[in-house]
Every structure is written in C-alpha cells, then in structure tokens.
Scaffold this active site. Structure first.
Site, short mmCIF file in Angstrom:
data_model
loop_
_atom_site.label_atom_id
_atom_site.label_comp_id
_atom_site.label_asym_id
_atom_site.label_seq_id
_atom_site.Cartn_x
_atom_site.Cartn_y
_atom_site.Cartn_z
CB THR A 187 -7.71 40.28 30.57
OG1 THR A 187 -8.74 41.09 31.14
CG2 THR A 187 -7.08 39.41 31.65
CG HIS B 253 -9.13 49.04 34.03
ND1 HIS B 253 -9.45 47.78 34.50
CD2 HIS B 253 -10.03 49.32 33.05
CE1 HIS B 253 -10.47 47.31 33.81
NE2 HIS B 253 -10.84 48.22 32.92
CG ASN C 126 -13.87 45.27 26.00
OD1 ASN C 126 -14.61 45.14 25.04
ND2 ASN C 126 -14.33 45.31 27.24
CD GLU D 264 -7.88 42.89 33.89
OE1 GLU D 264 -6.93 42.17 33.54
OE2 GLU D 264 -8.80 43.25 33.12
#
EC number: 1.17.7.4
Length: 318
Positions: free
Chosen positions: A168, A124, A228, A126
């Site tokens: 996150t 990912h 998410n 991030e």
C-alpha cells in the site's frame, strides 16, 4: 528563505487508528500490553508509547501465554494469527483496513487456485504479512516482484489464471511501470478493482511533487524504516530537488540551506505534527520566513477502533 509546507502531510487514518488502539489498551488494561513490531514506523511515536507502558516485541514467542498483544498497522500472516489464538492471547488488531483489503484479495486468489503476484519491497512487514495470507493448499503460488527486471524473470504456473496486488505504500510511478510490465508479459492478468496503493500514499506523493516544483530543498520528516517516507524523498530527488529524510529537527544541518531561497517541508504518514512544527521552528530560527501552507486534497477518512475498545470505560468489566 521561503518555507513551503505540503498539504496533506503526516498522519493518515490507518496510523491514527493504530496509535489510538495502543492508547486505549493502555488506558483500559493492566500492563504489560505487548505490541508485535513497531505499531507504526516512527521512532518518536514508538518511544512515546513505550514510555507509557507498551512493550514492543518482534515475534510472538516473546509474548507470554494469555497476555494482551496488539498487531501493528502493517498486518500479520495467518500463521501469526493462528499462533495467537492457540496460545490464548487477547488480540487487538491494528492492521490498517486498507492493508486488510489486500489480505482479502490475496486470500480469494489463493482460494480460487490462482497464482498471485505481489508488488512490494522484500523484508517489509506489510509484505511479509500479505505473503503469509496466501494459502498454497489449493494449488496456487504467490510471487514477490519489486521492479521490471523481476517481472522479466518471473515464471508462473498458468498465465491465464494470474492476478496481482500491491503493497500500500509504494511509489505510484514505479508501481505503474511494474504493472505495465506485468500486463505486457501476462495480458490476461487480473488486478484489483481499485488501486491497492492507499489514498494517503497517493495524496502525499502528489503533494511532494507540488512542493519539489517550487523548492530547492525538500525535507521529509519520517523514520528511515518508513516505506512511504522514503518514497517521498525519492520522488523529490527525481524532480531534481535536493531532499533529506529526517526523524526530527536535531538531524538538520544548517549548511544544507546555504544560499537557498526556498525550502519545502512534508512528512510521511507515520510522522506526528509536533515533529513537523519543530522543523519549521528551526528553519525560522535560521532565518526562514513564516511558513506558507500549500493547498491540497482535504482528507476526511477515519477508521473505527475494534468494538472492545469502543465500549465506554464505565461499562468495561460489566
């Protein structure tokens, strides 16, 4: 068929800010405006920005020297930042401030010569950006774990000088289990003062739990590469509710709702409201009632744009 609408849903403050940064840059500067990686993980948003002049690239070497480039909401490594400076690129950083918070934590642990454990999903952007914020010159190392099995296999230099951070956009429940495993194996491990999983991720997961408790089917509006959004679908399924992740209303299949009395709709943090409304309209076209919006946490978080993009247009160039 009853239709329930989750609240909160859709855009978070970090996504709002990232999209606004691209929009402002397109308004203020001559094209091309380059964006490193999808600014947010949503096909509709990226396509809309591309149609208005944004040029999306995956790596910085695709951006000509001296150009304008925007870093995506997911953040970048220190090496990418340094390369942009070396090549005289004008950078507007759309990294979510809550991701930047994790970058700062990681950099501090590295500065102190500690090992750090990042809980996140390999590959990912991030995670790649956060891993790339750890400076190994002070003797520490950074380790990536995704689950309890990874923790079991984890070996660190000094269990007394160890800390963890998280991506996150993770599942709160999954992450809690991984943190418990870390604390059991490394009792002295340090963690952030405040949970790294962002407020919007937490709120949307709480909302989908409420939704799944009422409905036979849950639709999550979001792109397949949205972390998410995937966590929302998985969470609904764990509550024994059939769930589908869809980019838009055209991906729905009428047969999904055969014999169904209740359906819930939510959206990931990078999905715009217009796509949600199209899904609701299609459900009503297929015989659904008017949607009932559930009560939820009211979000009032906002993040400022970079200073250069807040200057009134009349003063640009003065």
């Amino acid at each position: 068929m009853q239709i329930y609408l989750a609240n909160p849903r859709g855009f978070c403050a970090g996504v709002d800010r990232a999209i606004a940064i691209v929009n402002e840059a397109l308004l203020r500067f001559e094209p091309p405006i380059y964006v490193r990686h999808e600014v947010v993980h949503n096909k509709f948003v990226v396509s809309d920005l591309a149609n208005r002049g944004a040029v999306f690239v995956e790596e910085l070497h695709e951006v000509p020297d001296g150009s304008i480039v925007i870093f995506s909401a997911h953040g970048v490594s220190k090496a990418v930042e340094d390369e942009a400076e070396r090549r005289d690129l004008t950078v507007f950083d759309a990294t979510c401030p809550l991701v930047t918070k994790v970058h700062i934590e990681v950099a501090k642990f590295a500065q102190d010569g500690m090992d750090a454990v990042l809980i996140g999903h390999a590959g990912h952007p991030e995670v790649e950006g956060t891993m790339g914020r750890f400076n190994h010159r002070h003797g520490g190392q950074i380790h990536l774990v995704e689950n309890e099995s990874d923790v079991e296999a984890l070996s660190v230099q000094d269990a007394e000088r160890l800390a963890f951070v998280t991506q996150t956009t993770l599942s709160m429940d999954d992450t809690a289990r991984v943190i418990d495993a870390l604390r059991e194996k490394f009792p002295s491990i340090q963690g952030p003062r405040k949970d790294d999983i962002c407020y919007a991720t937490q709120n949307r997961q709480d909302a989908v739990k409420d939704l799944a408790g009422r409905c036979e089917v849950v639709l999550v509006v979001g792109s397949p590469n949205s972390s998410n959004s995937n966590r929302l679908r998985e969470l609904a399924e764990r509550m024994n509710c059939r769930a589908y992740l869809i980019d838009n209303a055209t991906e729905m299949n009428k047969s999904w709702f055969d014999g169904i009395q209740s359906v819930g709709v939510t959206a990931g943090a990078s999905a715009p409201e217009v796509l949600i409304q199209e899904v609701l309209q299609q459900l009503q076209n297929w015989g659904g009632d008017l949607p009932s919006e559930l009560l939820g946490i009211e979000e009032n978080v906002t993040f400022s744009l970079p200073k250069a993009l807040r200057i009134p247009m009349t003063q640009v160039g003065k």
